[in-house]
Design a protein around this motif. Structure first.
Motif, PDB file in Angstrom:
ATOM      1  N   LEU A  44      39.338  46.380  48.207  1.00 45.79           N
ATOM      2  CA  LEU A  44      38.964  45.109  47.599  1.00 45.79           C
ATOM      3  C   LEU A  44      39.928  43.985  47.952  1.00 45.79           C
ATOM      4  O   LEU A  44      39.579  42.802  47.859  1.00 45.79           O
ATOM      5  N   GLY A  45      41.150  44.360  48.292  1.00 49.94           N
ATOM      6  CA  GLY A  45      42.166  43.347  48.606  1.00 49.94           C
ATOM      7  C   GLY A  45      42.706  42.668  47.372  1.00 49.94           C
ATOM      8  O   GLY A  45      43.100  41.486  47.433  1.00 49.94           O
ATOM      9  N   VAL A  46      42.763  43.391  46.242  1.00 48.68           N
ATOM     10  CA  VAL A  46      43.252  42.798  45.003  1.00 48.68           C
ATOM     11  C   VAL A  46      43.842  43.892  44.119  1.00 48.68           C
ATOM     12  O   VAL A  46      43.431  45.057  44.189  1.00 48.68           O
ATOM     13  N   THR A  47      44.816  43.513  43.299  1.00 53.35           N
ATOM     14  CA  THR A  47      45.405  44.457  42.352  1.00 53.35           C
ATOM     15  C   THR A  47      44.594  44.458  41.069  1.00 53.35           C
ATOM     16  O   THR A  47      44.337  43.408  40.475  1.00 53.35           O
ATOM     17  N   LEU A  48      44.190  45.638  40.641  1.00 56.47           N
ATOM     18  CA  LEU A  48      43.357  45.768  39.452  1.00 56.47           C
ATOM     19  C   LEU A  48      44.148  46.190  38.221  1.00 56.47           C
ATOM     20  O   LEU A  48      43.747  45.888  37.093  1.00 56.47           O
ATOM     21  N   LEU A  49      45.259  46.892  38.439  1.00 57.36           N
ATOM     22  CA  LEU A  49      46.038  47.435  37.330  1.00 57.36           C
ATOM     23  C   LEU A  49      47.484  47.001  37.415  1.00 57.36           C
ATOM     24  O   LEU A  49      48.083  46.967  38.503  1.00 57.36           O
ATOM     25  N   LEU A  59      45.169  45.968  32.524  1.00 58.19           N
ATOM     26  CA  LEU A  59      44.303  45.399  33.550  1.00 58.19           C
ATOM     27  C   LEU A  59      44.771  44.017  33.939  1.00 58.19           C
ATOM     28  O   LEU A  59      45.169  43.216  33.077  1.00 58.19           O
ATOM     29  N   THR A  60      44.733  43.716  35.208  1.00 64.14           N
ATOM     30  CA  THR A  60      44.981  42.348  35.673  1.00 64.14           C
ATOM     31  C   THR A  60      43.746  41.507  35.367  1.00 64.14           C
ATOM     32  O   THR A  60      42.705  42.022  34.934  1.00 64.14           O
ATOM     33  N   ASP A  61      43.826  40.202  35.589  1.00 67.08           N
ATOM     34  CA  ASP A  61      42.649  39.352  35.392  1.00 67.08           C
ATOM     35  C   ASP A  61      41.503  39.823  36.278  1.00 67.08           C
ATOM     36  O   ASP A  61      40.343  39.891  35.841  1.00 67.08           O
ATOM     37  N   ALA A  62      41.848  40.163  37.530  1.00 67.96           N
ATOM     38  CA  ALA A  62      40.828  40.670  38.443  1.00 67.96           C
ATOM     39  C   ALA A  62      40.298  42.009  37.956  1.00 67.96           C
ATOM     40  O   ALA A  62      39.103  42.316  38.077  1.00 67.96           O
ATOM     41  N   GLY A  63      41.165  42.810  37.346  1.00 68.24           N
ATOM     42  CA  GLY A  63      40.754  44.107  36.822  1.00 68.24           C
ATOM     43  C   GLY A  63      39.750  43.976  35.697  1.00 68.24           C
ATOM     44  O   GLY A  63      38.790  44.757  35.614  1.00 68.24           O
ATOM     45  N   HIS A  64      39.968  42.982  34.821  1.00 63.56           N
ATOM     46  CA  HIS A  64      39.023  42.746  33.729  1.00 63.56           C
ATOM     47  C   HIS A  64      37.639  42.367  34.278  1.00 63.56           C
ATOM     48  O   HIS A  64      36.615  42.855  33.794  1.00 63.56           O
ATOM     49  N   LEU A  65      37.637  41.463  35.263  1.00 73.06           N
ATOM     50  CA  LEU A  65      36.369  41.036  35.850  1.00 73.06           C
ATOM     51  C   LEU A  65      35.662  42.198  36.553  1.00 73.06           C
ATOM     52  O   LEU A  65      34.449  42.382  36.428  1.00 73.06           O
ATOM     53  N   PHE A  66      36.456  42.987  37.283  1.00 72.48           N
ATOM     54  CA  PHE A  66      35.888  44.100  38.032  1.00 72.48           C
ATOM     55  C   PHE A  66      35.374  45.197  37.107  1.00 72.48           C
ATOM     56  O   PHE A  66      34.383  45.864  37.406  1.00 72.48           O
ATOM     57  N   HIS A  67      36.038  45.357  35.951  1.00 73.32           N
ATOM     58  CA  HIS A  67      35.657  46.427  35.031  1.00 73.32           C
ATOM     59  C   HIS A  67      34.206  46.296  34.574  1.00 73.32           C
ATOM     60  O   HIS A  67      33.449  47.284  34.580  1.00 73.32           O
ATOM     61  N   ALA A  68      33.799  45.084  34.187  1.00 69.46           N
ATOM     62  CA  ALA A  68      32.435  44.886  33.718  1.00 69.46           C
ATOM     63  C   ALA A  68      31.423  45.215  34.810  1.00 69.46           C
ATOM     64  O   ALA A  68      30.386  45.850  34.551  1.00 69.46           O
ATOM     65  N   GLU A  69      31.708  44.795  36.044  1.00 66.30           N
ATOM     66  CA  GLU A  69      30.802  45.070  37.153  1.00 66.30           C
ATOM     67  C   GLU A  69      30.788  46.550  37.508  1.00 66.30           C
ATOM     68  O   GLU A  69      29.743  47.102  37.866  1.00 66.30           O
ATOM     69  N   ALA A  70      31.947  47.199  37.393  1.00 61.01           N
ATOM     70  CA  ALA A  70      32.040  48.623  37.721  1.00 61.01           C
ATOM     71  C   ALA A  70      31.224  49.460  36.740  1.00 61.01           C
ATOM     72  O   ALA A  70      30.558  50.425  37.129  1.00 61.01           O
TER      73      ALA A  70
END
Length: 301
Positions: A44-49, A59-70
């Motif tokens: 993904l090219g981003v840190t999630l945790l 969770l990072t901010d990106a992790g929160h966003l990715f979590h809902a989609e996952a």
């Protein structure tokens, strides 16, 4: 490309906020779990945790966003897997069913589909009104999967029919017609009538039934109106345009102003048949054909 296993690993950590607990939950080694999430982040090219030995996992901010989609993505994947397995067993899919008007008036179509739905709720049914010759074409080219037709002596190659319903013919006429005052009519009493005939574009069908009526009554029928179906024929008959010879099940369709009378010396019966392809690959279609042939007292058409 996202991997299902990576999503499962990420969601486990995101919900437990602890690598060891997430590994235990999935029944995998903690090192393998960490590797899966690292690969996901690289893809993904981003840190999630956020990982910090002195602080809990977060969770990072990106992790929160990715979590809902996952979560949504994994649900869709699980649903697709379930549907695929059901389809392989004939419990899911789409079936297109063609039918002539008598398939409805006789109750054959609704009884067949109602029984099928009890054990195949996830199969989507699409029904298409279609005259018999067109149904045979549509079966051959795959536009429909099953048909309720008037049986023919010859069917297209690869199409089979089985009779599922038999009924007698009645004379339909306007309530103001002189013959409507009688309880029954004789074939010869129809000698001077104008007839409304469906399915006129083929050699077989109700043109031949009308010829048989003329033979029984000793006259040559006068075909005044030619229509595409029995509903149209009954409509014209009720309006006084002539007499229509129709299956008795047409009495089940409400049409104001029409009267049905038995023809005492004309006992010709007509049939409805289930039509389907000889070589059918869809498990759902095969299941419907099997159920229908078991439901009705069938014989070869």
């Amino acid at each position: 490309m996202l991997d299902v296993r990576q999503l499962q690993c990420f969601l486990a950590v995101a919900e437990e906020l602890h690598f060891a607990k997430a590994a235990d939950r999935l029944g995998v080694a903690q090192s393998g779990l960490s590797t899966q999430i690292q690969r996901l982040e690289q893809d993904l090219g981003v840190t999630l945790l956020n990982r910090n030995k002195r602080k809990p996992v977060s969770l990072t901010d990106a992790g929160h966003l990715f979590h809902a989609e996952a979560v949504a993505a994994l649900r869709h994947i699980e649903r697709a897997d379930q549907v695929g397995r059901l389809a392989a067993r004939g419990l899911a899919g789409v079936i297109r069913v063609g039918y002539v008007a008598s398939g409805v008036s006789s109750g054959v179509l609704s009884r067949m589909l109602g029984e099928f739905r009890k054990s195949h709720e996830m199969v989507r049914i699409e029904v298409v009104p279609m005259e018999t010759p067109r149904q045979f074409e549509a079966l051959s080219d795959g536009q429909i999967d099953v048909g309720i037709v008037r049986p023919r002596r010859l069917c297209p190659a690869g199409v089979l029919t089985k009779v599922v319903h038999t009924e007698r013919l009645l004379a339909a006429m306007s309530a103001s017609h002189p013959l409507a005052q009688r309880g029954t009519v004789a074939a010869r009493a129809l000698a001077d009538q104008s007839f409304i005939v469906p399915q006129f574009a083929e050699e077989e069908g109700f043109g031949s039934a009308l010829s048989a009526l003329g033979k029984a009554g000793g006259f040559t029928p006068h075909l005044e109106y030619r229509v595409q179906d029995f509903i149209s024929a009954v409509c014209l008959a009720s309006a006084g345009y002539g007499v229509a010879i129709v299956p008795e099940s047409m009495q089940n369709i409400s049409q104001p102003g029409v009267i049905y009378r038995e023809i005492t010396d004309f006992r010709l019966s007509v049939h409805l048949a289930l039509a389907h392809r000889r070589r059918e690959i869809s498990p759902a279609v095969r299941a419907l054909v099997k159920l229908a042939t078991e439901m009705f007292d069938v014989r070869a058409g």
